[in-house]
Write a protein that holds these residues in place. Structure first.
Motif, short mmCIF file in Angstrom:
data_model
loop_
_atom_site.label_atom_id
_atom_site.label_comp_id
_atom_site.label_asym_id
_atom_site.label_seq_id
_atom_site.Cartn_x
_atom_site.Cartn_y
_atom_site.Cartn_z
N PRO A 159 0.84 -1.20 0.00
CA PRO A 159 0.00 0.00 0.00
C PRO A 159 0.87 1.25 0.00
CG PRO A 159 0.07 -0.98 2.19
CD PRO A 159 0.76 -1.94 1.27
N ARG A 160 0.43 2.26 -0.72
CA ARG A 160 1.23 3.48 -0.82
C ARG A 160 1.41 4.13 0.54
NH1 ARG A 160 0.42 7.96 -5.49
NH2 ARG A 160 0.68 6.01 -6.64
N GLY A 161 2.61 4.61 0.79
CA GLY A 161 2.97 5.22 2.07
C GLY A 161 4.25 4.58 2.56
N ARG A 162 5.26 5.40 2.82
CA ARG A 162 6.58 4.86 3.14
C ARG A 162 6.55 3.94 4.35
NH1 ARG A 162 10.93 9.31 2.85
NH2 ARG A 162 10.95 8.73 0.64
N ALA A 163 5.84 4.32 5.41
CA ALA A 163 5.78 3.49 6.61
C ALA A 163 5.14 2.14 6.29
CB ALA A 163 5.00 4.20 7.72
N GLY A 216 7.01 -1.98 14.83
CA GLY A 216 7.38 -1.48 13.51
C GLY A 216 7.16 0.01 13.37
N PHE A 217 7.13 0.47 12.13
CA PHE A 217 6.86 1.89 11.88
C PHE A 217 5.40 2.19 12.18
CE2 PHE A 217 10.60 1.36 9.15
CZ PHE A 217 11.32 2.52 9.44
N PRO A 218 5.10 3.20 12.97
CA PRO A 218 3.71 3.59 13.18
C PRO A 218 3.04 3.91 11.84
CG PRO A 218 5.12 4.67 14.79
CD PRO A 218 6.04 4.02 13.78
N ASP A 219 1.79 3.57 11.72
CA ASP A 219 1.06 3.77 10.47
C ASP A 219 0.65 5.23 10.34
OD1 ASP A 219 -0.35 3.56 8.17
OD2 ASP A 219 -1.97 2.31 8.97
N GLN A 220 1.57 6.04 9.85
CA GLN A 220 1.32 7.47 9.68
C GLN A 220 2.02 7.95 8.42
OE1 GLN A 220 3.01 8.23 13.69
NE2 GLN A 220 4.50 9.58 12.70
N PRO A 221 1.52 9.00 7.78
CA PRO A 221 2.04 9.43 6.49
C PRO A 221 3.30 10.29 6.54
CG PRO A 221 0.19 10.80 7.10
CD PRO A 221 0.30 9.75 8.17
N LEU A 222 3.74 10.65 7.73
CA LEU A 222 4.89 11.54 7.87
C LEU A 222 5.50 11.33 9.25
CD1 LEU A 222 6.17 13.83 6.09
CD2 LEU A 222 4.93 15.46 7.52
N MET A 223 6.79 11.58 9.40
CA MET A 223 7.49 11.48 10.68
C MET A 223 7.54 10.04 11.21
SD MET A 223 8.30 14.68 11.21
CE MET A 223 7.76 16.34 10.73
N GLU A 224 7.35 9.07 10.32
CA GLU A 224 7.41 7.68 10.79
C GLU A 224 8.81 7.31 11.28
OE1 GLU A 224 9.18 7.70 6.89
OE2 GLU A 224 7.24 8.51 7.54
N ASP A 225 9.84 7.94 10.72
CA ASP A 225 11.20 7.67 11.15
C ASP A 225 11.45 8.21 12.56
OD1 ASP A 225 10.89 10.27 10.28
OD2 ASP A 225 12.58 10.25 8.89
N TRP A 259 11.57 22.52 9.95
CA TRP A 259 11.63 22.94 11.36
C TRP A 259 10.23 23.11 11.91
CZ3 TRP A 259 15.97 27.23 11.59
CH2 TRP A 259 17.22 26.60 11.54
N ARG A 260 9.36 23.75 11.15
CA ARG A 260 8.00 24.00 11.62
C ARG A 260 7.24 22.68 11.80
NH1 ARG A 260 4.19 27.62 12.41
NH2 ARG A 260 2.04 27.23 11.77
N LEU A 261 7.37 21.78 10.84
CA LEU A 261 6.67 20.50 10.93
C LEU A 261 7.15 19.69 12.13
CD1 LEU A 261 6.53 19.39 7.18
CD2 LEU A 261 4.69 20.37 8.58
N ARG A 262 8.45 19.68 12.36
CA ARG A 262 8.99 18.94 13.51
C ARG A 262 8.51 19.56 14.82
NH1 ARG A 262 13.22 15.38 12.58
NH2 ARG A 262 13.91 15.29 10.40
N PRO A 313 -1.17 15.84 14.92
CA PRO A 313 -1.15 14.53 14.24
C PRO A 313 -0.39 14.58 12.92
CG PRO A 313 -3.35 14.99 15.07
CD PRO A 313 -2.55 16.27 15.23
N ALA A 314 0.32 13.52 12.62
CA ALA A 314 1.09 13.45 11.39
C ALA A 314 0.21 13.58 10.16
CB ALA A 314 1.86 12.14 11.33
N GLU A 315 -1.03 13.14 10.25
CA GLU A 315 -1.96 13.24 9.12
C GLU A 315 -2.21 14.70 8.74
OE1 GLU A 315 -2.16 9.35 10.84
OE2 GLU A 315 -2.35 11.34 11.76
N GLN A 316 -2.28 15.56 9.73
CA GLN A 316 -2.47 16.99 9.44
C GLN A 316 -1.21 17.61 8.86
OE1 GLN A 316 -4.14 19.29 12.67
NE2 GLN A 316 -5.49 17.61 13.32
N LEU A 317 -0.06 17.17 9.33
CA LEU A 317 1.21 17.74 8.87
C LEU A 317 1.53 17.29 7.45
CD1 LEU A 317 3.37 17.27 12.08
CD2 LEU A 317 2.11 19.29 11.35
N ALA A 318 1.07 16.11 7.06
CA ALA A 318 1.38 15.57 5.74
C ALA A 318 0.88 16.48 4.63
CB ALA A 318 0.78 14.18 5.59
N SER A 319 -0.29 17.08 4.82
CA SER A 319 -0.84 17.96 3.78
C SER A 319 0.02 19.22 3.63
CB SER A 319 -2.28 18.34 4.12
OG SER A 319 -2.35 19.02 5.37
#
Length: 232
Positions: free
Chosen positions: A69-73, A163-172, A212-215, A223-229
């Motif tokens: 499924p699409r999404g790096r995590a 494993g990697f949390p199921d989120q679209p950003l900041m999974e690392d 910097w702002r996203l971090r 939530p990472a879902e909001q930051l991904a957009s």
């Protein structure tokens, strides 16, 4: 300890989405890295639905290719679930490993839990050297690694933290935080090289301020879902 001398198997997991431009270089490098001990290394590409020649290039290389499924995590979790190695290395498709990288990973994971490499951003901008230095310094100080630094971990520890949390950003960052609770990472000074294309396309300073702002917002609990957009 070298890869050939170890009883361990290293699984290298690479998420892919429309990476045809850089794949020939990566595929050649991985073949060379496997060297004389191909049975000790497992390469798994996880495609998230590429519309370019990525899957054809990987299939022709002989390395394992699976769909996810699409999404790096999600893609990396799929690769990890299929891996047969007891050590895992997560590599971005636009990142090049230093020489003897697999041997260095094996040496660390024979006694340690997880780690990462230093990073160098590849490109013409002079600021890339400064950015790379700060990324490595911040990571060493905080114990948090980014995906660009090629995170590696014992499979057992990866499974234990879910494993990697199921989120679209900041999974690392999320994975690093979970692993750091168990043990500080080993920070190898050997440098991986990652593409500076994203920085050049968006503008170096604009990208710095955005990240910097996203971090900061992620640290504040957004939530990472909001930051991904915002990232896209």
């Amino acid at each position: 300890m070298s890869l050939c001398d170890s009883d361990a198997v290293l699984s290298v997991i690479i998420p892919v989405l429309n990476e045809a431009v850089g794949l020939p270089t990566l595929l050649t490098e991985l073949t060379e890295q496997c060297g004389q001990c191909p049975d000790a290394v497992e390469i798994i590409f996880v495609d998230g639905g590429s519309s370019d020649a990525s899957t054809a290039l990987i299939a022709a290389s002989g390395f394992r290719l699976v769909a996810g499924p699409r999404g790096r995590a999600r893609q990396m979790n799929v690769g990890a679930s299929l891996a047969s190695g007891n050590y895992l290395l997560f590599l971005h498709a636009d990142t090049q490993l230093p020489k003897h990288a697999f041997d260095r990973v094996i040496c660390v994971l024979e006694s340690g839990l997880w780690g990462r490499f230093d990073v160098r951003i590849r490109g013409k901008a002079q600021m890339f050297k400064v950015i790379s230095w700060f990324m490595n310094w911040r990571s060493r100080l905080s114990g948090i690694a980014t995906g660009d630094q090629a995170i590696f971990v014992r499979e057992a520890a990866f499974i234990e933290v879910g494993g990697f949390p199921d989120q679209p950003l900041m999974e690392d960052i999320a994975l690093s935080s979970l692993l750091r609770e168990r043990e500080a990472p080993v920070c190898l000074r050997n440098k991986v090289e990652t593409s500076g294309r994203r920085w050049q396309e968006r503008g170096v300073w604009r990208t710095i301020l955005l990240m910097w702002r996203l971090r900061y917002l992620y640290w504040r609990g957004v939530p990472a879902e909001q930051l991904a957009s915002r990232y896209e």
